[in-house]
Enzyme design. Structure first.
Site, PDB file in Angstrom:
ATOM      1  N   ILE A  30       0.824  -1.220   0.000  1.00  0.00           N
ATOM      2  CA  ILE A  30       0.000   0.000   0.000  1.00  0.00           C
ATOM      3  C   ILE A  30       0.863   1.277   0.000  1.00  0.00           C
ATOM      4  CG2 ILE A  30      -0.269   0.305   2.514  1.00  0.00           C
ATOM      5  CD1 ILE A  30      -3.327   0.576   1.940  1.00  0.00           C
ATOM      6  N   GLN A  92      10.647  -4.847  10.810  1.00  0.00           N
ATOM      7  CA  GLN A  92       9.401  -5.560  10.531  1.00  0.00           C
ATOM      8  C   GLN A  92       8.249  -4.846  11.229  1.00  0.00           C
ATOM      9  OE1 GLN A  92       9.195  -9.711  11.753  1.00  0.00           O
ATOM     10  NE2 GLN A  92       7.372 -10.084  10.510  1.00  0.00           N
ATOM     11  N   HIS A  98       6.559 -12.267   5.487  1.00  0.00           N
ATOM     12  CA  HIS A  98       6.330 -11.781   4.122  1.00  0.00           C
ATOM     13  C   HIS A  98       7.640 -11.355   3.478  1.00  0.00           C
ATOM     14  CE1 HIS A  98       6.102  -8.229   6.741  1.00  0.00           C
ATOM     15  NE2 HIS A  98       6.614  -7.540   5.727  1.00  0.00           N
ATOM     16  N   HIS A 100       9.289  -8.796   0.357  1.00  0.00           N
ATOM     17  CA  HIS A 100       9.053  -7.637  -0.513  1.00  0.00           C
ATOM     18  C   HIS A 100       9.742  -7.899  -1.859  1.00  0.00           C
ATOM     19  CE1 HIS A 100       8.035  -4.734   2.862  1.00  0.00           C
ATOM     20  NE2 HIS A 100       8.656  -5.678   3.536  1.00  0.00           N
TER      21      HIS A 100
END
Ligand code: AMP
Length: 135
Positions: A30, A92, A98, A100
């Site tokens: 986002i 983090q 996750h 990137h």
């Protein structure tokens, strides 16, 4: 699970998904470092790399490659960074494992990591310290 990525995975929060299979999902970050910045996330909740089991890590790595190819073709990229943060001290923010994928463009203004130096003998010492702990 009251985790923002778990909510995205369950469809309770909107996201722009670019890929999904039964174990992994990839959606646009986002707040992108560059346009096309994508997060690759296991559907099962793990906090960080130290928690993720072998099977999911294999699946994630294959997904990263598949999605990175997609981004590369979409933007005709010449390069991209793959990064992953573990723990707040490492930056983090979302405690759900996750990766990137960050598309890179010529002169995009991103700075490489700053570097340090070792004193005489320190590099060998640190190498030994880590080697002993790898099981
Ligand atoms: P990290 O610092 O590795 O934990 O990165 C977490 C990333 O998640 C950041 O780059 C955020 O911009 C991104 N992020 C947080 N909330 C959302 C969201 N609702 N949709 C997409 N990306 C998000």
């Amino acid at each position: 699970m009251d985790c923002i990525f778990c909510k995205i995975i369950r469809g309770e929060i909107p996201s722009v998904k670019v890929y999904e299979n039964h174990k992994v999902v990839a959606f646009l970050d986002i707040n992108p470092v560059n346009h096309g910045h994508t997060l690759v996330v296991p559907k099962e909740h793990f906090e960080n790399l130290l928690d993720g089991g072998e099977e999911i890590l294999k699946e994630i790595m294959l997904t990263i490659k598949k999605v990175a190819w997609g981004i590369t073709r979409a933007f005709d990229l010449k390069g991209f960074n793959v990064g992953q943060n573990n723990g707040a001290v490492a930056g983090q923010i979302v405690p759900h494992l996750h990766w990137h994928i960050i598309p890179r463009f010529p002169d995009d203004g991103l700075e490489p990591w700053s570097r340090k130096e070792y004193k005489q003998g320190e590099m060998a010492e640190i190498g030994e310290k880590i080697r002993k702990e790898i099981v």
